[in-house]
Design an enzyme around this catalytic site. Structure first.
Site, PDB file in Angstrom:
ATOM      1  N   GLY A   1     -34.681  -9.078 -34.917  1.00 28.34           N
ATOM      2  CA  GLY A   1     -35.271  -8.425 -36.076  1.00 28.34           C
ATOM      3  C   GLY A   1     -35.615  -6.972 -35.827  1.00 28.34           C
TER       4      GLY A   1
ATOM      5  N   ASP B   1     -30.627 -16.591 -40.072  1.00 30.77           N
ATOM      6  CA  ASP B   1     -31.117 -15.287 -40.534  1.00 30.77           C
ATOM      7  C   ASP B   1     -30.201 -14.794 -41.653  1.00 30.77           C
ATOM      8  OD1 ASP B   1     -33.130 -13.068 -38.837  1.00 30.77           O
ATOM      9  OD2 ASP B   1     -31.988 -12.368 -40.562  1.00 30.77           O
TER      10      ASP B   1
ATOM     11  N   ASP C   1     -29.799 -16.876 -46.726  1.00 29.45           N
ATOM     12  CA  ASP C   1     -30.890 -16.213 -47.437  1.00 29.45           C
ATOM     13  C   ASP C   1     -31.887 -17.312 -47.789  1.00 29.45           C
ATOM     14  OD1 ASP C   1     -32.637 -15.082 -49.247  1.00 29.45           O
ATOM     15  OD2 ASP C   1     -31.096 -14.031 -50.390  1.00 29.45           O
ATOM     16  N   VAL C   2     -33.061 -17.287 -47.189  1.00 28.31           N
ATOM     17  CA  VAL C   2     -33.999 -18.406 -47.372  1.00 28.31           C
ATOM     18  C   VAL C   2     -34.548 -18.506 -48.791  1.00 28.31           C
ATOM     19  CG1 VAL C   2     -34.687 -18.544 -44.943  1.00 28.31           C
ATOM     20  CG2 VAL C   2     -35.995 -17.076 -46.527  1.00 28.31           C
TER      21      VAL C   2
ATOM     22  N   ASN D   1     -40.198 -18.526 -40.070  1.00 28.19           N
ATOM     23  CA  ASN D   1     -40.571 -17.232 -39.497  1.00 28.19           C
ATOM     24  C   ASN D   1     -40.055 -16.047 -40.323  1.00 28.19           C
ATOM     25  OD1 ASN D   1     -41.186 -15.411 -36.973  1.00 28.19           O
ATOM     26  ND2 ASN D   1     -39.031 -15.042 -37.444  1.00 28.19           N
TER      27      ASN D   1
ATOM     28  N   SER E   1     -50.364 -14.830 -40.402  1.00 30.24           N
ATOM     29  CA  SER E   1     -50.828 -13.509 -39.974  1.00 30.24           C
ATOM     30  C   SER E   1     -52.339 -13.427 -40.128  1.00 30.24           C
ATOM     31  CB  SER E   1     -50.162 -12.423 -40.821  1.00 30.24           C
ATOM     32  OG  SER E   1     -50.792 -11.179 -40.599  1.00 30.24           O
TER      33      SER E   1
ATOM     34  N   TYR F   1     -48.011  -8.705 -48.933  1.00 35.77           N
ATOM     35  CA  TYR F   1     -47.850  -9.389 -47.645  1.00 35.77           C
ATOM     36  C   TYR F   1     -49.051 -10.296 -47.344  1.00 35.77           C
ATOM     37  CZ  TYR F   1     -47.128  -9.972 -42.594  1.00 35.77           C
ATOM     38  OH  TYR F   1     -46.968 -10.501 -41.333  1.00 35.77           O
TER      39      TYR F   1
ATOM     40  N   LYS G   1     -49.137 -14.415 -47.123  1.00 39.02           N
ATOM     41  CA  LYS G   1     -49.590 -15.187 -45.954  1.00 39.02           C
ATOM     42  C   LYS G   1     -50.718 -16.148 -46.323  1.00 39.02           C
ATOM     43  CE  LYS G   1     -46.740 -13.802 -42.753  1.00 39.02           C
ATOM     44  NZ  LYS G   1     -45.705 -14.744 -42.278  1.00 39.02           N
TER      45      LYS G   1
ATOM     46  N   LEU H   1     -51.140  -7.807 -34.783  1.00 34.98           N
ATOM     47  CA  LEU H   1     -50.078  -6.846 -34.471  1.00 34.98           C
ATOM     48  C   LEU H   1     -49.432  -7.164 -33.120  1.00 34.98           C
ATOM     49  CD1 LEU H   1     -48.671  -4.208 -35.403  1.00 34.98           C
ATOM     50  CD2 LEU H   1     -50.289  -2.993 -33.926  1.00 34.98           C
TER      51      LEU H   1
HETATM   52  N1  LIG Z   1     -44.777  -8.189 -36.042  1.00 37.86           N
HETATM   53  C1  LIG Z   1     -46.064  -8.423 -36.108  1.00 37.86           C
HETATM   54  O1  LIG Z   1     -46.900  -7.618 -35.651  1.00 37.86           O
HETATM   55  C2  LIG Z   1     -46.546  -9.693 -36.757  1.00 37.86           C
HETATM   56  C3  LIG Z   1     -47.907  -9.971 -36.769  1.00 37.86           C
HETATM   57  C4  LIG Z   1     -48.365 -11.147 -37.350  1.00 37.86           C
HETATM   58  C5  LIG Z   1     -47.464 -12.046 -37.903  1.00 37.86           C
HETATM   59  N2  LIG Z   1     -46.132 -11.734 -37.898  1.00 37.86           N
HETATM   60  C6  LIG Z   1     -45.220 -12.701 -38.514  1.00 37.86           C
HETATM   61  O2  LIG Z   1     -44.242 -13.063 -37.557  1.00 37.86           O
HETATM   62  C7  LIG Z   1     -43.008 -13.358 -38.219  1.00 37.86           C
HETATM   63  C8  LIG Z   1     -41.898 -12.483 -37.640  1.00 37.86           C
HETATM   64  O3  LIG Z   1     -42.259 -11.128 -37.807  1.00 37.86           O
HETATM   65  P1  LIG Z   1     -41.414  -9.952 -37.160  1.00 37.86           P
HETATM   66  O4  LIG Z   1     -42.314  -8.796 -37.031  1.00 37.86           O
HETATM   67  O5  LIG Z   1     -40.662 -10.487 -35.978  1.00 37.86           O
HETATM   68  O6  LIG Z   1     -40.420  -9.643 -38.359  1.00 37.86           O
HETATM   69  P2  LIG Z   1     -39.052  -8.853 -38.337  1.00 37.86           P
HETATM   70  O7  LIG Z   1     -39.079  -8.034 -39.588  1.00 37.86           O
HETATM   71  O8  LIG Z   1     -38.797  -8.215 -37.019  1.00 37.86           O
HETATM   72  O9  LIG Z   1     -37.994 -10.032 -38.488  1.00 37.86           O
HETATM   73  C9  LIG Z   1     -37.906 -10.793 -39.665  1.00 37.86           C
HETATM   74  C10 LIG Z   1     -36.548 -11.461 -39.719  1.00 37.86           C
HETATM   75  O10 LIG Z   1     -36.436 -12.146 -40.989  1.00 37.86           O
HETATM   76  C11 LIG Z   1     -35.119 -11.927 -41.480  1.00 37.86           C
HETATM   77  N3  LIG Z   1     -35.068 -12.079 -42.931  1.00 37.86           N
HETATM   78  C12 LIG Z   1     -35.504 -11.208 -43.884  1.00 37.86           C
HETATM   79  N4  LIG Z   1     -35.228 -11.672 -45.105  1.00 37.86           N
HETATM   80  C13 LIG Z   1     -34.605 -12.864 -44.936  1.00 37.86           C
HETATM   81  C14 LIG Z   1     -34.067 -13.822 -45.835  1.00 37.86           C
HETATM   82  N5  LIG Z   1     -34.126 -13.650 -47.171  1.00 37.86           N
HETATM   83  N6  LIG Z   1     -33.491 -14.923 -45.326  1.00 37.86           N
HETATM   84  C15 LIG Z   1     -33.413 -15.104 -43.991  1.00 37.86           C
HETATM   85  N7  LIG Z   1     -33.908 -14.238 -43.081  1.00 37.86           N
HETATM   86  C16 LIG Z   1     -34.494 -13.133 -43.561  1.00 37.86           C
HETATM   87  C17 LIG Z   1     -34.788 -10.503 -41.045  1.00 37.86           C
HETATM   88  O11 LIG Z   1     -33.397 -10.253 -41.050  1.00 37.86           O
HETATM   89  C18 LIG Z   1     -35.392 -10.455 -39.649  1.00 37.86           C
HETATM   90  O12 LIG Z   1     -34.474 -10.844 -38.641  1.00 37.86           O
HETATM   91  C19 LIG Z   1     -43.250 -13.108 -39.704  1.00 37.86           C
HETATM   92  O13 LIG Z   1     -43.558 -14.320 -40.363  1.00 37.86           O
HETATM   93  C20 LIG Z   1     -44.436 -12.168 -39.695  1.00 37.86           C
HETATM   94  O14 LIG Z   1     -45.160 -12.206 -40.893  1.00 37.86           O
HETATM   95  C21 LIG Z   1     -45.647 -10.593 -37.333  1.00 37.86           C
END
Ligand SMILES: NC(=O)c1ccc[n+]([C@@H]2O[C@H](COP(=O)([O-])OP(=O)(O)OC[C@H]3O[C@@H](n4cnc5c(N)ncnc54)[C@H](O)[C@@H]3O)[C@@H](O)[C@H]2O)c1
Length: 266
Positions: A27, A51, A75-76, A102, A157, A170, A174, A202
């Site tokens: 991602g 993905d 596409d979910v 995720n 989150s 967002y 959540k 984060l």
């Molecule tokens: N990064 C952070 O700091 C953080 C903090 C708390 C929670 N989270 C949670 O962790 C999880 C992952 O976050 P991340 O930062 O790795 O996100 P990211 O944006 O790096 O990755 C998200 C992935 O989801 C995929 N995606 C987007 N739309 C899609 C769809 N319609 N169908 C299928 N796949 C799809 C994207 O291609 C990507 O690979 C999320 O649920 C996020 O809310 C992240």
């Protein structure tokens, strides 16, 4: 003398189980999904790496380490595509035991105040995070129920606990994910399916570059507010995820589990 034989662990905790992880390509920000897929694979699970973008590099990396993995482009938010994703778990590996919801959009967008938050952005964040989690659970649950056991882990989150401003879509999404977790836990519990939210704050992923390092003063403040004053990395989430997907957590369902080095207490 208690019988301690059940405490003896097999070498790998997920041997014989099959998992689907959404948003598991490399991602743009934290790449948590790819780390989740790798953690499940390392414990013996066969993994459907799903993905909207090509996830084959992640599946290939898992296979190179001796794991069993296939990539699915999905596409979910699309019900037929999600059903096909769940069917792939069965055609490739014979069953479906674990779902990790995720996939997300919106975890790495700049702050937007209420007056500037448009409906299209709201709808997209809701569609991927909330409708996507619902559709994936809908496709996975009957397959898990056939085996009388299953694990759904929705990624949450701590922004939802905080009520973080300027990310209403967002944060609200959540909140919906946690409500979905609790309602699904009650609805699917009689079929042996456990449903939990694994949340964090984060995530530090310097490999993802600018998104994390753009505001060093903010990172320092967040780090200092943790009981363990360190960054939380993607790898920190792998262990809790494996636990929630394994039989070790069979008594836990409907819960909001926070792995953030003590920034928030639930
Ligand atoms: N990064 C952070 O700091 C953080 C903090 C708390 C929670 N989270 C949670 O962790 C999880 C992952 O976050 P991340 O930062 O790795 O996100 P990211 O944006 O790096 O990755 C998200 C992935 O989801 C995929 N995606 C987007 N739309 C899609 C769809 N319609 N169908 C299928 N796949 C799809 C994207 O291609 C990507 O690979 C999320 O649920 C996020 O809310 C992240």
């Amino acid at each position: 003398m208690p019988d301690l034989s059940s405490l003896q662990r097999s070498t790998r905790r997920l041997d014989g189980l099959v998992a689907v992880v959404t948003g598991a390509a490399f991602g743009p920000k934290a790449a948590l999904g790819a780390v989740f897929a790798a953690a499940l694979s390392a414990e013996g699970a066969s993994v459907v790496v799903a993905d909207i973008v090509d996830a084959e590099p992640v599946a290939e990396a898992l296979r190179e380490k001796g794991g069993r993995a296939v990539a699915v482009t999905v596409d979910v938010t699309e019900e037929a595509a999600v059903e096909a994703m769940a069917a792939t778990a069965e055609t490739a590996f014979g069953r479906l035991d674990i779902l990790v919801n995720n996939a997300v959009v919106g975890s790495n967008i700049p702050p937007v105040p209420l007056a500037e938050l448009d409906v299209a952005a709201w709808d997209q964040v809701m569609a991927v995070g909330l409708r996507g989690s619902f559709l994936c659970a809908k496709a996975a649950a009957p397959r898990m129920a056939r085996n009388g056991w299953g694990k759904i882990v929705n990624i949450g989150s701590t922004t939802m606990q905080e009520g973080l401003p300027n990310r209403l879509h967002y944060v609200s999404m959540k909140g919906g994910v946690l409500a979905l977790t609790r309602a699904l836990a009650r609805e699917l519990g009689p079929q042996g399916i456990r449903v939990n939210t694994l949340a964090t704050g984060l995530i530090a992923n310097p490999a993802a570059g600018a998104a994390f390092t753009a505001k060093p003063e903010l990172i320092t403040k967040i780090r200092a507010a943790r009981a363990i004053p360190e960054d939380v990395t993607p790898d920190d989430l792998g262990g809790p995820l494996v636990f929630l997907c394994s039989h070790e957590s069979d008594a836990i369902t409907g819960q909001f589990i926070v792995a953030d080095k003590g920034a928030h207490f639930t």
